[in-house]
Design an enzyme around this catalytic site. Structure first.
Site, PDB file in Angstrom:
ATOM      1  CG  MET A  30      -1.898  -1.197   1.184  1.00 22.33           C
ATOM      2  SD  MET A  30      -3.415  -0.948   2.125  1.00 22.33           S
ATOM      3  CE  MET A  30      -2.780  -0.654   3.748  1.00 22.33           C
ATOM      4  CG  HIS A  34       8.615   0.148   5.914  1.00 25.84           C
ATOM      5  ND1 HIS A  34       8.878  -1.201   5.970  1.00 25.84           N
ATOM      6  CD2 HIS A  34       7.295   0.280   6.205  1.00 25.84           C
ATOM      7  CE1 HIS A  34       7.779  -1.856   6.291  1.00 25.84           C
ATOM      8  NE2 HIS A  34       6.791  -0.989   6.416  1.00 25.84           N
ATOM      9  CG  HIS A  37       7.000  -2.144   1.976  1.00 25.30           C
ATOM     10  ND1 HIS A  37       6.879  -1.016   2.740  1.00 25.30           N
ATOM     11  CD2 HIS A  37       5.802  -2.777   2.032  1.00 25.30           C
ATOM     12  CE1 HIS A  37       5.645  -0.953   3.240  1.00 25.30           C
ATOM     13  NE2 HIS A  37       4.978  -1.997   2.830  1.00 25.30           N
ATOM     14  N   GLY A 147       5.125 -10.101   4.164  1.00 26.69           N
ATOM     15  CA  GLY A 147       5.940 -10.044   5.378  1.00 26.69           C
ATOM     16  C   GLY A 147       5.301 -10.825   6.517  1.00 26.69           C
ATOM     17  CG  ASP A 150       0.945  -7.310   8.064  1.00 24.33           C
ATOM     18  OD1 ASP A 150       0.280  -6.686   8.884  1.00 24.33           O
ATOM     19  OD2 ASP A 150       1.836  -6.776   7.370  1.00 24.33           O
ATOM     20  CB  SER A 185       4.380  -0.794  10.860  1.00 28.73           C
ATOM     21  OG  SER A 185       3.097  -0.294  10.540  1.00 28.73           O
ATOM     22  CB  SER A 186       3.191   2.205   6.323  1.00 32.64           C
ATOM     23  OG  SER A 186       3.821   1.374   5.386  1.00 32.64           O
TER      24      SER A 186
END
Ligand code: PAF
Length: 287
Positions: A30, A34, A37, A147, A150, A185-186
Site C-alpha cells: 500500500m 520502508h 517492503h 511479510g 502480518d 510498519s508504515s
C-alpha cells in the site's frame, strides 16, 4: 521501470514477459515503503528476473472509522525506492481502475480470518483477499511475497490460494525491525515520540515470553499474563487488543507449548494500532 496505472497496461507488459519465459515475482503493497517492503523486493529479485510491485491503498480493507484518508501516501519516494531496488514494473492504479462501481464479488476465508485482527477489524481480511486475488489475476505472478509481521494476513492469503487453486507460490519473509526492535510498519510514523518509545513494549513482551518458555514455562496463560503485565508497565499509553498463543498453521489458540507456536499481539495507541509476533519452538529450547 514501467509505471502502469491501468489493468490493460499491466497485462500488455506481462504478456511480453511471459513470451520471454521470465518468472514473475509480485510484491503487493500500500506504499509508504520502508526497509520491510524493500526486503520483500530483494527476496523477489533473488527468485524472479521480473519483479512487479503494486502500490495501492485499498479502500476495501479499511473499516469506516479507520485511517484510509490519512494513510501515508509517498508515491514519488516509493517509485524512487522501487527503481533503486531493481523493480521492473510498478502498478499504481486509482481506486476506479480496480473496482467497478457495481462490483459484487467477495472472498471470505472462514475461521482463519475471523479472530485476532479479524475480530477488531470486521471485513478487513475480505478486503485484503479481494484485492490480492485481483492483483494475482492481473499480474499472473509465479510467486508473491508477504511479510511475516502480518502473520494472519499471510496465513489467510495462503489459505485462499490453496482453496481456490491459484497457480502461484506464496513466500513469507522475515519481519524487519528498527535497530531498537520495533517491527517496521508504515503506521509507525503516526506515533508520538512518547508512544514510539512505549511501542517497544510489543517486542519486549515477546522477548519476555521467549525467555520464560526457554526457562521451561509451557502454559500459554502464564506467558500471556506476563506479557500483559510487561505491557501495562512499559506502555501505559497502549491498550492491548489481543495477545494469543496459537498453532502456527491453524492459528487456533493453544493452552500449552507442546510444539512450535506463534505468539501474536496487537496494541492500540491513540494514533496507531501496532501488531507483532514471534515463533517459539519449545522442542528446540532445551527447557
Ligand atoms: O499488507 C499490505 O500492505 C496490504 O494488506 C496488501 C497485502 C498490500 C493488500 O492491500
Amino acid at each position: 521501470m514501467i509505471i502502469a496505472k491501468t489493468v490493460e497496461e499491466v497485462r500488455d507488459a506481462i504478456r511480453q514477459v511471459r513470451r520471454q519465459g521470465q518468472r514473475i515475482g509480485l510484491v503487493p503493497t500500500m506504499g509508504a515503503l520502508h526497509a520491510g517492503h524493500y526486503s520483500l523486493m530483494g527476496a523477489a529479485k533473488a527468485d524472479c528476473p521480473f519483479v512487479a510491485v503494486s502500490i495501492f491503498v485499498n479502500p476495501a480493507q479499511f473499516g469506516p472509522n479507520e485511517d484510509l484518508a490519512k494513510y501515508p501516501r509517498t508515491l514519488e519516494a516509493d517509485l524512487a525506492g522501487c527503481r533503486e531496488h531493481g523493480v521492473s514494473l510498478v502498478f499504481t492504479p486509482e481506486s476506479a481502475a480496480m473496482y467497478a462501481p457495481d462490483a459484487a464479488t467477495s472472498i471470505h476465508v472462514a475461521r482463519l480470518s475471523e479472530h485476532l485482527c479479524g475480530a477488531s477489524r470486521k471485513g478487513h481480511f475480505d478486503g485484503v483477499c479481494i484485492v490480492v486475488a485481483k492483483l494475482f489475476n492481473i499480474v499472473l505472478p509465479d510467486k508473491a511475497y508477504f511479510g511475516a509481521k502480518d502473520y494472519q494476513q499471510a496465513s489467510v492469503i495462503g489459505r485462499m490460494v490453496r482453496d481456490l487453486d491459484m497457480p502461484l507460490e506464496i513466500v513469507v519473509c522475515p519481519i524487519i525491525r528498527e535497530a531498537d526492535g520495533l517491527a517496521m510498519s508504515s503506521r509507525n510514523r503516526y506515533l508520538s515520540p512518547q508512544e514510539r518509545q512505549q511501542a517497544l513494549a510489543l517486542i519486549g513482551s515477546l522477548h519476555l515470553a521467549d525467555k520464560l518458555a526457554k526457562a521451561g514455562q509451557r502454559e500459554s496463560k502464564a506467558l500471556i499474563g506476563a506479557m500483559r503485565q510487561h505491557i501495562a508497565t512499559a506502555a501505559p499509553l497502549g491498550q492491548i487488543d489481543y495477545i494469543e498463543v496459537m498453532d502456527p498453521d491453524s492459528l487456533s489458540p493453544t493452552d500449552r507449548l507442546d510444539g512450535p507456536v506463534v505468539i501474536a499481539l496487537a496494541v492500540k495507541f491513540s494514533s496507531a494500532r501496532l501488531i507483532d509476533n514471534m515463533r517459539i519452538d519449545p522442542t528446540r529450547l532445551g527447557g
